[in-house]
Design a protein around this motif. Structure first.
Motif, PDB file in Angstrom:
ATOM      1  N   ASP A  21     -86.674 127.122  18.954  1.00 17.62           N
ATOM      2  CA  ASP A  21     -86.383 125.717  18.723  1.00 17.62           C
ATOM      3  C   ASP A  21     -86.762 125.321  17.299  1.00 17.62           C
ATOM      4  O   ASP A  21     -86.022 124.652  16.576  1.00 17.62           O
ATOM      5  CB  ASP A  21     -87.245 124.925  19.705  1.00 17.62           C
ATOM      6  N   ARG A  42     -81.026 132.963  28.614  1.00 18.85           N
ATOM      7  CA  ARG A  42     -81.741 131.998  27.785  1.00 18.85           C
ATOM      8  C   ARG A  42     -83.181 132.412  27.510  1.00 18.85           C
ATOM      9  O   ARG A  42     -83.705 132.223  26.421  1.00 18.85           O
ATOM     10  CB  ARG A  42     -81.741 130.638  28.475  1.00 18.85           C
ATOM     11  N   PHE A  95     -81.359 122.769  30.239  1.00 18.29           N
ATOM     12  CA  PHE A  95     -81.400 121.874  31.398  1.00 18.29           C
ATOM     13  C   PHE A  95     -81.126 122.640  32.678  1.00 18.29           C
ATOM     14  O   PHE A  95     -80.295 123.542  32.717  1.00 18.29           O
ATOM     15  CB  PHE A  95     -80.336 120.781  31.258  1.00 18.29           C
ATOM     16  N   ARG A  96     -81.784 122.277  33.719  1.00 19.71           N
ATOM     17  CA  ARG A  96     -81.431 122.800  35.036  1.00 19.71           C
ATOM     18  C   ARG A  96     -80.830 121.664  35.820  1.00 19.71           C
ATOM     19  O   ARG A  96     -81.419 120.588  35.898  1.00 19.71           O
ATOM     20  CB  ARG A  96     -82.676 123.304  35.765  1.00 19.71           C
ATOM     21  N   LEU A  97     -79.698 121.929  36.409  1.00 21.66           N
ATOM     22  CA  LEU A  97     -79.047 120.857  37.155  1.00 21.66           C
ATOM     23  C   LEU A  97     -79.628 120.767  38.557  1.00 21.66           C
ATOM     24  O   LEU A  97     -78.992 121.120  39.524  1.00 21.66           O
ATOM     25  CB  LEU A  97     -77.544 121.089  37.223  1.00 21.66           C
ATOM     26  N   THR A  98     -80.839 120.327  38.653  1.00 25.72           N
ATOM     27  CA  THR A  98     -81.409 120.122  39.978  1.00 25.72           C
ATOM     28  C   THR A  98     -81.632 118.643  40.165  1.00 25.72           C
ATOM     29  O   THR A  98     -82.285 117.993  39.357  1.00 25.72           O
ATOM     30  CB  THR A  98     -82.755 120.844  40.113  1.00 25.72           C
ATOM     31  N   SER A  99     -81.063 118.124  41.221  1.00 21.82           N
ATOM     32  CA  SER A  99     -81.252 116.703  41.485  1.00 21.82           C
ATOM     33  C   SER A  99     -82.344 116.569  42.535  1.00 21.82           C
ATOM     34  O   SER A  99     -82.854 117.548  43.065  1.00 21.82           O
ATOM     35  CB  SER A  99     -79.958 116.099  42.002  1.00 21.82           C
ATOM     36  N   LYS A 100     -82.673 115.314  42.816  1.00 18.82           N
ATOM     37  CA  LYS A 100     -83.724 115.069  43.802  1.00 18.82           C
ATOM     38  C   LYS A 100     -83.309 115.581  45.179  1.00 18.82           C
ATOM     39  O   LYS A 100     -84.103 116.116  45.934  1.00 18.82           O
ATOM     40  CB  LYS A 100     -84.008 113.564  43.871  1.00 18.82           C
ATOM     41  N   GLU A 101     -82.007 115.398  45.476  1.00 13.32           N
ATOM     42  CA  GLU A 101     -81.537 115.797  46.804  1.00 13.32           C
ATOM     43  C   GLU A 101     -81.467 117.315  46.940  1.00 13.32           C
ATOM     44  O   GLU A 101     -81.844 117.871  47.950  1.00 13.32           O
ATOM     45  CB  GLU A 101     -80.145 115.207  47.064  1.00 13.32           C
ATOM     46  N   TYR A 121     -80.678 110.495  38.652  1.00 15.52           N
ATOM     47  CA  TYR A 121     -80.039 109.819  39.776  1.00 15.52           C
ATOM     48  C   TYR A 121     -79.540 110.778  40.843  1.00 15.52           C
ATOM     49  O   TYR A 121     -79.203 110.351  41.940  1.00 15.52           O
ATOM     50  CB  TYR A 121     -78.847 108.985  39.266  1.00 15.52           C
ATOM     51  N   GLY A 122     -79.411 112.047  40.486  1.00 16.92           N
ATOM     52  CA  GLY A 122     -78.920 113.009  41.462  1.00 16.92           C
ATOM     53  C   GLY A 122     -77.446 112.870  41.766  1.00 16.92           C
ATOM     54  O   GLY A 122     -76.987 113.322  42.809  1.00 16.92           O
ATOM     55  N   LEU A 181     -78.900 122.263  25.514  1.00 14.61           N
ATOM     56  CA  LEU A 181     -78.154 121.930  26.729  1.00 14.61           C
ATOM     57  C   LEU A 181     -78.337 123.006  27.787  1.00 14.61           C
ATOM     58  O   LEU A 181     -78.402 122.708  28.981  1.00 14.61           O
ATOM     59  CB  LEU A 181     -76.665 121.777  26.400  1.00 14.61           C
ATOM     60  N   TYR A 210     -77.940 112.935  35.619  1.00 14.07           N
ATOM     61  CA  TYR A 210     -77.885 113.657  36.882  1.00 14.07           C
ATOM     62  C   TYR A 210     -79.284 113.976  37.382  1.00 14.07           C
ATOM     63  O   TYR A 210     -79.575 113.886  38.570  1.00 14.07           O
ATOM     64  CB  TYR A 210     -77.058 114.926  36.706  1.00 14.07           C
ATOM     65  N   GLN A 211     -80.153 114.349  36.437  1.00 18.84           N
ATOM     66  CA  GLN A 211     -81.529 114.648  36.841  1.00 18.84           C
ATOM     67  C   GLN A 211     -82.223 113.438  37.430  1.00 18.84           C
ATOM     68  O   GLN A 211     -83.014 113.547  38.362  1.00 18.84           O
ATOM     69  CB  GLN A 211     -82.325 115.152  35.638  1.00 18.84           C
ATOM     70  N   ALA A 252     -77.979 122.704  19.620  1.00 19.81           N
ATOM     71  CA  ALA A 252     -77.474 121.819  20.669  1.00 19.81           C
ATOM     72  C   ALA A 252     -77.133 122.629  21.908  1.00 19.81           C
ATOM     73  O   ALA A 252     -77.455 122.236  23.038  1.00 19.81           O
ATOM     74  CB  ALA A 252     -76.243 121.073  20.160  1.00 19.81           C
ATOM     75  N   ILE A 261     -76.296 115.068  31.743  1.00 20.63           N
ATOM     76  CA  ILE A 261     -77.211 115.954  32.475  1.00 20.63           C
ATOM     77  C   ILE A 261     -78.496 115.212  32.833  1.00 20.63           C
ATOM     78  O   ILE A 261     -79.002 115.284  33.960  1.00 20.63           O
ATOM     79  CB  ILE A 261     -77.515 117.202  31.633  1.00 20.63           C
ATOM     80  N   ALA A 270     -71.737 116.399  22.339  1.00 21.68           N
ATOM     81  CA  ALA A 270     -73.023 116.992  22.670  1.00 21.68           C
ATOM     82  C   ALA A 270     -73.964 115.940  23.237  1.00 21.68           C
ATOM     83  O   ALA A 270     -74.645 116.152  24.255  1.00 21.68           O
ATOM     84  CB  ALA A 270     -73.625 117.644  21.432  1.00 21.68           C
ATOM     85  N   ASN A 299     -91.673 120.838  12.188  1.00 28.05           N
ATOM     86  CA  ASN A 299     -91.491 122.135  12.829  1.00 28.05           C
ATOM     87  C   ASN A 299     -92.073 123.287  12.043  1.00 28.05           C
ATOM     88  O   ASN A 299     -92.055 124.418  12.522  1.00 28.05           O
ATOM     89  CB  ASN A 299     -90.006 122.384  13.057  1.00 28.05           C
TER      90      ASN A 299
END
Lengths: 149, 531, 118
Positions: free
Chosen positions: A69, A60, A140-146, C105-106, A137, C102-103, A133, C99, C92, B24
Motif C-alpha cells: 500500500d 491478494r 474488500f470482502r463482500l460479506t453482509s450482515k445477513e 446495509y447488506g 477494491l 453493501y457492507q 485502486a 462495496i 473506482a 507513507n
C-alpha cells in the motif's frame, strides 16, 4: 506458498513470464507518447494491467507483500509531484508549463523537450494509482450482515 | 505578480502529493509490527508526531494560498497563458483569467479553507488517517481555485470534477452508513450534472471552434443567440450548474451530503463549493459566455426565488442543527442567484446599468457573507456536536454557559445570517432588496424581505433551543471546544463583524472590480452602454 | 445522416439517465452513470469528426498544411481522453462506495438504503 493462494501453477508461471513484458510495453507506450498515439496515461494503464495480472494469478495475500500500500502511495504521489515540478520548472522558460528543455528534432525519440518527462511522470502516477485502486477494491470482502452465517 | 497566479493551484496540489508521500515514507514511522495484515496496517499509520507535521504542512499550504490571494487583490494582472504559447488573437493556449471576480472568489475560497483547516486541527483527531483527509481537502481547495481561475470552458469542467470527486470522498470520510448513503446520492447526482456540463461545453465548442470563454462569447452572436443548438447548450450548462449549486428542483442531494460530512468539510461545501462550482460558474456562463438575455435572466430569477422560498420553509421544519443549516444554504444561495438574475434581466432589456451593478454587488456581497457566516455556523455546529454528542436542537440547551466562546461565535453567525443590523448579513440582504425594488421587481423584493423574516425566525429557534435555557442531559457535560477550534470560530466571527462595518471600502477594493467583470462583458454585447 | 449520428449519442445519454432514475439497484445505477459518460464521450468525438478525415498524427515527411486540411479535429480527442480519465476515477470511487454500502446495509437495493429522510 500454499496452493490455495491464487491460481494454478500454469497460470502463475505464465503470469510471471508475461507480466514483465507487459510492463515494458507500457513503458514503451509512455516513452513514445510524444511521437505516436499513447502516452503517459495509456502506458500507465498497461503497467497497471501487468500488476493486476500478478494480483489475479498469485492472489491478494501474496501480492500485497510485493506491492505494498505504502509503495503505491509513494509512487503515486511522486509521479504527480514530478509532473507538477516539470510544470513549475517552466517558469525557467518564462511561463507556467513552458517547455524549458530544447525541443530537438521532430519525429525523433529525443524531442519534445519536457513532454517525455511529463509522460513518464504520468506513467508512474497512473500505473501506481490504478493498481492501488485495484488492490484496495480487491481487499474488500463482500460479506453482509445477513450472509455472515 | 503574474507568476503567482498558477501557484494558487500548484501549492495545494503539490502539498497534497507531498503529504501523501510523507505519510507513507518508512523510517520515521513506528516499526512495522510483526504478524498479520491488520497489524501491518496499523503500523503503517504515521505516528502522532508525524501527524502534527503533516497537519502543519497542510495549514501552511492553505495559509500560503490565502496570502497569495490577498496579494493578488490589488495587483494588475494581464492575460496568463499556460505554457506561454497562446496570444489574445488565436486564444489557442490554455488561459488563466485572474480578473476582479476571480480575485474575489479566490480570497473567499482560501479564507474559508484556512479557517476550516485550522478548525480541523483538533476536530479531525477522532478520525484515523487524517492525512488522507488533509490531502483531499487540499485537492478540493486547489481545484476550486482552478475553477475560478480557468479561462476556458473545458478546464473549468476538469477542475469542477476534481473538486467534486474530492468532495464525494470527503463526504463519505467517516464511512458510516448514513455518510456513505449521502455521499453515494451526491456522487450520482453530481456526476449526472457534470455530464450535462460537458455536453454543453461540447456543443459550444462545436459551434464556435473555441473553448476560451472570451472567444466563445465573441463568436456566439455569429451563430445566433437563439439558435436551437445554442439553446440546447445553454439548457445543458444551466441545468448541470444549477445541480451543482443545489438550486431547488435539483437540491435533493444537498441536505443529505452537507450534514453528513465532517464539520470542516460541511463548512467548505456549503461555504464555498456550491458557490465556486455552482453560482460562480453559473454567473460566468450566463454573463461572460452566453451573454445575458431575458430567457436566461428569467431562468435565474425563477431558480433563485424558488430556492429561496422552498429552502426557507424546509429549513424551518428541521430539528437537526446541521440539516437546518444545509436547507438554509439553499435558501441563501437563492438570494444570490436571484440578484444575478435581476441584474441579467436589466442588462438584457437595456435597463439602468447602475441598478444592475447594485444587484450584482448585493449578490457578490451576499456570496462573501454567506461563505463567512455559514462556515461559521457549520463549524460551531461541529464543535457543539463534538462536545454534546448530538445534532438535535431539542437535546441541546444552555450551551451559553457551557461553551461560551463557541456559543458567542455561533450567535454572531446566527444574527448575521438572520440579518440583524450592524452585521454583514443585514447589509447584503438590504442591498439585494433595494436593488430588486429599484429594478422594478417589487414582488420579488417583497418575497426576499419575507424570506429574510423567515430566516430570522429559523435562527431565533436555533438560539432558543441550543444556546438558551437550562443545560439538558446532553449539554450538561459539555465543555469548551479545544483552542484551535475556537480560533477558527473567532476568526470567522471577526470577518462577519468587520465585513458589515467596512462595507464601503470593501466595495471599492474588492467588489467593484468583480462587479465590472460581470457588467463589462455585457456592455460589449449590448453595444457598450456607458454608465 | 449528419444529425442522426448525434441523435445516437443523445439517445445513449437518455438510456443512461433512464438507468439512473428508474433502476433501484446500486450496480445498475453505476452502469447508468457509465453509459452517460460514454454517451458524452461519443458526442465529443463526433464533434471533431470530419468525413474522410485522417488520424490527427503528423508522420514523418508529411506536409503539415496538407495534413491539417484533411485530419480530424484533435482537440476533442484530447478532451475525450481527459474525460475518460475522470470517468475512471469516478468509477473506482463509485464501486468502492457501492462495496462499502453493501457492507453496511447488506443489500444493493436503493429502496432499502434509506436511513436518511428525504
Amino acid at each position: 506458498m500454499k496452493q490455495h493462494h491464487g491460481m494454478t501453477s500454469i497460470v502463475k508461471n505464465t503470469a510471471r513470464l508475461v507480466s514483465g513484458f507487459i510492463a515494458v510495453f507500457g513503458l514503451y507506450v509512455a516513452l513514445t507518447g510524444h511521437l505516436a498515439p499513447g502516452g503517459g496515461f495509456a502506458g500507465g494503464v498497461i503497467l497497471a494491467a501487468s500488476g493486476v495480472l500478478i494480483v489475479l494469478a498469485f492472489g491478494r495475500r501474496f501480492s500485497a507483500k510485493v506491492i505494498t500500500d505504502r509503495a503505491v502511495h509513494i509512487a503515486d504521489a511522486a509521479g504527480a509531484g514530478v509532473f507538477l515540478l516539470v510544470a513549475l520548472l517552466g517558469f525557467l522558460a518564462g511561463a507556467f508549463f513552458a517547455n524549458f528543455i530544447p525541443t530537438g528534432e521532430p519525429h525523433h525519440l529525443k524531442s519534445g523537450g519536457a513532454i517525455p518527462i511529463s509522460n513518464l511522470a504520468i506513467f508512474v502516477k497512473v500505473g501506481a494509482g490504478l493498481l492501488g485502486a485495484f488492490m484496495a477494491l480487491s481487499a474488500f470482502r463482500l460479506t453482509s450482515k445477513e450472509s455472515k452465517t | 505578480m503574474d507568476a503567482l497566479v498558477p501557484l494558487l493551484v500548484v501549492v495545494p496540489f503539490g502539498a497534497a502529493f507531498i503529504l501523501v508521500a510523507l505519510a507513507n515514507l518508512p523510517g520515521l514511522a513506528r516499526r512495522r509490527a510483526e504478524g498479520g495484515e491488520s497489524a501491518g496496517d496499523l503500523a503503517s499509520a504515521p505516528g502522532p508526531r508525524r501527524h502534527r507535521v503533516l497537519s502543519l504542512l497542510a495549514c501552511a499550504a492553505v495559509l500560503a494560498n490565502f496570502i497569495i490571494a490577498l496579494a493578488l487583490l490589488r495587483a494588475d494582472i494581464g492575460h496568463i497563458y499556460v505554457g506561454g504559447w497562446g496570444d489574445e488573437k488565436s486564444a489557442l493556449g490554455i488561459e488563466l483569467v485572474c480578473d476582479g471576480l476571480a480575485k474575489l472568489m479566490v480570497v473567499i475560497i482560501n479564507m474559508v479553507a484556512l479557517v476550516s483547516i485550522i478548525f480541523s486541527w483538533s476536530y479531525m483527531r477522532r478520525f484515523t488517517k487524517v492525512w488522507l483527509f488533509e490531502a483531499l481537502f487540499l485537492l478540493m481547495t486547489g481545484a476550486m481555485n482552478g475553477v475560478v481561475l480557468a479561462g476556458d470552458l473545458f478546464n473549468m469542467y476538469v477542475f469542477l470534477e476534481i473538486a467534486a470527486i474530492s468532495s464525494y470522498a470527503l463526504v463519505a470520510f467517516g464511512c458510516e452508513a448514513e455518510e456513505l448513503e449521502a455521499a453515494f446520492k451526491y456522487l450520482i447526482l453530481g456526476t449526472v450534472g457534470s455530464a450535462f456540463i460537458l455536453v454543453g461545453v461540447t456543443i459550444l465548442y462545436s459551434l464556435t471552434g473555441h473553448l476560451n470563454m472570451a472567444k466563445v462569447h465573441e463568436l456566439l452572436p455569429a451563430v445566433g443567440q437563439t439558435s436551437p443548438a445554442v439553446l440546447l447548450a445553454a439548457a445543458a450548462l444551466l441545468g448541470g450548474l444549477a445541480l451543482k449549486a443545489a438550486m431547488v428542483p435539483f437540491h435533493a442531494w444537498l441536505p443529505d451530503a452537507h450534514p453528513s460530512a465532517p464539520a470542516p468539510i460541511s463548512a467548505m461545501l456549503s461555504g464555498v463549493l456550491i458557490k465556486a462550482a455552482g453560482i460562480y460558474a453559473l454567473a460566468r456562463i450566463v454573463f461572460n459566455v452566453l451573454g445575458p438575455t431575458t430567457e436566461y435572466a428569467a431562468i435565474l430569477m425563477a431558480l433563485g426565488v424558488v430556492s429561496m422560498v422552498v429552502g426557507m420553509f424546509l429549513a424551518l421544519g428541521q430539528q437537526d442543527f446541521k440539516r437546518l443549516l444545509a436547507y438554509s444554504s439553499i435558501s441563501q444561495a437563492g438570494y444570490i442567484v436571484l440578484a444575478f438574475g435581476v441584474a441579467a434581466h436589466l442588462l438584457a432589456t437595456g435597463g439602468d446599468r447602475n441598478i444592475a451593478g447594485l444587484c450584482i454587488f448585493g449578490g457578490l456581497f451576499h456570496l462573501f457573507n454567506h461563505a463567512a457566516f455559514k462556515s461559521l455556523l457549520f463549524l460551531s455546529s461541529g464543535s457543539i456536536e463534538q462536545q454534546t454528542g448530538t445534532r438535535m436542537l431539542k437535546e441541546m440547551g444552555g450551551l451559553t454557559r457551557r461553551m461560551p466562546v463557541t456559543s458567542f461565535c455561533c450567535r454572531i453567525g446566527a444574527l448575521s445570517i438572520a440579518g440583524v443590523p450592524p452585521l454583514n448579513g443585514f447589509f447584503s440582504k438590504l442591498i439585494i432588496i433595494i436593488g430588486l425594488a429599484l429594478a422594478g421587481q417589487l414582488v420579488l423584493a417583497a418575497i426576499a424581505a419575507g424570506v429574510a423574516v423567515g430566516t430570522l425566525l429559523m435562527y431565533v429557534k436555533v438560539q432558543r433551543y441550543a444556546l438558551e435555557g437550562e443545560p439538558s442531559g446532553a449539554a450538561a457535560n459539555a465543555r469548551e471546544a479545544p483552542a484551535m477550534m475556537c480560533v477558527g470560530l473567532v476568526l470567522l466571527a471577526v470577518v462577519c463583524v468587520v465585513a458589515g462595518l467596512a462595507l464601503l471600502p470593501l466595495r471599492d477594493v474588492v467588489f467593484g472590480p468583480a462587479e465590472d467583470v460581470l457588467l463589462g462583458a455585457a456592455g460589449k454585447l449590448t453595444g457598450g452602454l456607458t454608465p | 445522416m449528419g444529425i442522426a449520428i448525434y441523435m445516437l449519442a443523445f439517445a445513449l445519454l437518455v438510456v443512461g439517465i433512464y438507468g439512473v432514475i428508474a433502476k433501484r439497484n446500486v450496480i445498475k445505477i453505476i452502469l447508468g452513470i457509465l453509459i452517460i459518460d460514454y454517451a458524452v464521450n461519443m458526442l465529443l468525438v463526433l464533434v471533431g469528426y470530419r468525413r474522410d478525415g485522417v488520424a490527427p498524427i503528423l508522420s514523418e515527411g508529411q506536409d503539415a498544411k496538407a495534413w491539417a486540411a484533411t485530419s480530424v479535429d484533435p482537440l476533442p480527442q484530447a478532451m475525450v481522453l481527459t474525460s475518460i480519465v475522470i470517468g475512471l476515477g469516478l468509477t473506482a470511487l463509485m464501486v468502492a462506495m457501492a462495496i462499502r454500502l453493501y457492507q453496511k446495509y447488506g443489500t444493493f437495493d436503493m429502496n432499502e438504503i434509506r436511513k436518511l429522510k428525504g
